[in-house]
Structures are given as C-alpha cells and as structure tokens.
Design a protein around this motif. Structure first.
Motif, short mmCIF file in Angstrom:
data_model
loop_
_atom_site.label_atom_id
_atom_site.label_comp_id
_atom_site.label_asym_id
_atom_site.label_seq_id
_atom_site.Cartn_x
_atom_site.Cartn_y
_atom_site.Cartn_z
N SER A 182 0.68 -1.41 0.11
CA SER A 182 0.05 0.00 0.09
C SER A 182 0.94 1.18 0.07
N VAL A 183 0.30 2.28 -0.21
CA VAL A 183 0.98 3.82 -0.27
C VAL A 183 1.52 3.82 1.32
N LEU A 184 2.61 4.10 1.48
CA LEU A 184 3.41 4.32 2.94
C LEU A 184 3.64 5.85 2.97
N THR A 185 3.53 6.12 4.13
CA THR A 185 4.10 7.46 4.38
C THR A 185 5.34 7.49 4.41
N LEU A 186 6.10 8.73 4.35
CA LEU A 186 7.36 8.76 4.60
C LEU A 186 8.23 8.30 5.48
N ALA A 187 7.26 8.80 6.97
CA ALA A 187 7.90 8.48 8.11
C ALA A 187 7.96 6.69 8.25
N ALA A 188 6.74 6.10 7.62
CA ALA A 188 7.06 4.59 7.58
C ALA A 188 7.71 4.04 6.84
N PHE A 189 8.32 4.92 5.55
CA PHE A 189 9.17 4.37 4.71
C PHE A 189 10.66 4.47 5.50
N LEU A 190 10.78 5.40 6.17
CA LEU A 190 12.12 5.76 6.82
C LEU A 190 12.21 4.48 8.29
N ASP A 191 11.01 4.33 8.59
CA ASP A 191 11.17 3.41 9.66
C ASP A 191 11.52 1.84 8.93
N LEU A 192 10.83 1.58 7.76
CA LEU A 192 11.40 0.41 7.12
C LEU A 192 13.04 0.26 6.89
N ILE A 193 13.27 1.41 6.44
CA ILE A 193 14.58 1.39 5.81
C ILE A 193 15.69 1.39 6.94
N GLY A 194 15.28 2.14 7.90
CA GLY A 194 16.30 2.19 9.15
C GLY A 194 17.72 2.32 9.20
N GLY A 195 17.64 3.36 8.31
CA GLY A 195 19.14 3.92 7.97
C GLY A 195 20.24 2.89 7.41
N ARG A 196 19.62 1.75 7.07
CA ARG A 196 20.62 0.64 6.70
C ARG A 196 21.32 1.10 5.36
#
Length: 257
Positions: free
Chosen positions: A99-113
């Motif tokens: 689904s369409v993600l918020t930018l905040a959720a997208f950043l949580d998913l990436i986690g700075g990796r």
C-alpha cells in the motif's frame, strides 16, 4: 547530522559509494512496484541506496508516491492530494500486496541501513507545504544517510532556512520539454537548464539527466566546483558507461548492477 559552517559542504562520500535504485529495486520481480516497501526491501538486500518520491496528502502528510494522480499505479483515480494519509494507506499498488506508505513509515522500514534520496515533487507554484513536512520528518532522523532533492530550486532555497543540516540537491537537464513543464516560461526553463538559481538554491550535489551529462553545467559543477554529480535514470549499458565516465553516481532502473 550537525550544523555546517557557512560555505562548508557536507561530506557526501556515502552518497556516491554504491548505486542508487530508482524508486527502489522494482520491476525485476513480479509484485515489486516502484516506491513500495517491497522495492525498498529488495534494494536493501542488494546493498543499494534508494531514491523515492514524496507527495502531499489532504491532511498535510508526506507519502511515498511519484505521480500527482493515483491512476497509473492503483485502481483508484484522482489526485493524491485529495486523500488523507490514512485513506492512501488503504489503497493497494497495482499487482502487489503493498500500500502507499507515509514517508515516516518508509524511513522506519529502511532504518538507516542504506542511503536514501528523497525527491520532493513540485508543481512550481510556490507551495512549500510538502517541503516543510518532508524536512520536519527527515530532520528528526539525525545521523541517518538521507538527502533531499528536487527539480524546483524554490524547494532548495527553502531547505536552506528550514533544514540547513540536511544535504540538498538540484535535479536538472538540458531541455524542459516534458508536459510537466508546459506551464513554465521559456525564460524560466532557460534558468533551470543553466542553474541560474545557483546563488539562491546553493545545492550540495547535482542530479543530471544521463543523456545530457556531456554538457557545461554538470561538467563545471563536478570538476570546478567539486560537487558530487549523480546521473538519472540509467537504464541501458550505454547509459551506464556514460554515467561511469562523466558522473560520480547513478540512479538506475530495470537491471541489477
């Protein structure tokens, strides 16, 4: 990311260290759609940076989506900006389970990796609501490898004031002959193609169309000014060779480097 002294350029060695997947690593596996959580996970698994786009919602949130309208990528129609973030979160991307993600959720998913390049979409109308919200979200993630870019120099000029600690880049090309730019005057297109906004926008890096790399503006920015030069969007072996020869980084799509 700490504050920089006036005139000091950020160290962006991490930005050019490995190729950047255009809207995530999508299109190589069925069900992995651009700007989706699955595309982000695929890029992370491959060790690639991620480029994503953000749009503004009806309730002032930033969501990860490229188009101004929903029609191409979902079964819905109409402007993204007409729906709230919650409503968009219930919309599935075509051919996927994402689904369409918020930018905040997208950043949580990436986690700075991996490095993230966030492109702020603009209608060149002076509306900076998306810029402010995006900057607010990213500034709260201090220390993560994130930069912001946009085709609109007004976005970069605003970022100088509201988020000076976040590296910013201008996206540009030699000719603004796409339909998206039909509303711009010839003078404004000339200014964009020749970076005549440079004093106001003060970009930290440049993102130039790969087929236009062999031209004065990107050459001078890279070789005289010393700015990192990114190329977009690399899709063929010939374009990859051009990017390797004339730029420091590529944003790629449609293959696995």
């Amino acid at each position: 990311m700490g504050a920089l002294a006036k005139g000091e350029r950020p160290d962006l060695g991490w930005l050019v260290a490995s190729p950047i997947a255009h809207r995530g690593l999508h299109g190589l596996t069925p069900g992995v759609i651009e700007n989706s959580g699955s595309a982000a996970r695929a890029a992370i698994e491959g060790g690639f940076g991620i480029e994503c786009d953000v749009q503004l919602t009806a309730d002032g949130e930033a969501v990860v989506f490229h188009d101004f309208v929903l029609d191409r990528l979902t079964a819905e129609t109409g402007p993204v900006a007409a729906k709230t973030a919650a409503e968009l979160g219930r919309i599935t991307l075509k051919g996927s389970g994402d689904s369409v993600l918020t930018l905040a959720a997208f950043l949580d998913l990436i986690g700075g990796r991996v490095p993230l390049v966030v492109e702020i979409k603009s209608r060149f109308d002076g509306d900076l609501a998306l810029t402010r919200r995006t900057a607010e979200i990213i500034a709260a993630r201090g220390g993560q490898p994130i930069v912001i870019k946009s085709f609109d120099p007004a976005v970069l000029t605003a970022l100088r004031e509201i988020a000076p600690q976040v590296p910013r880049g201008i996206v540009a090309m030699n000719a603004y002959d796409y339909g998206d730019y039909d509303g711009l005057s010839a003078e404004r297109k000339h200014a964009l193609a020749n970076l005549l906004h440079f004093t106001e926008s003060q970009p930290d890096f440049l993102s130039w169309k790969v087929t236009d790399l062999d031209s004065a503006a990107p050459y001078l920015c890279r070789n005289v000014v010393g700015m990192p030069l990114m190329s977009w969007t690399v899709r063929t072996p010939e374009q990859r060779d051009t990017a390797a020869r004339l730029a420091d980084q590529m944003v790629f799509e449609g293959f696995h480097p």
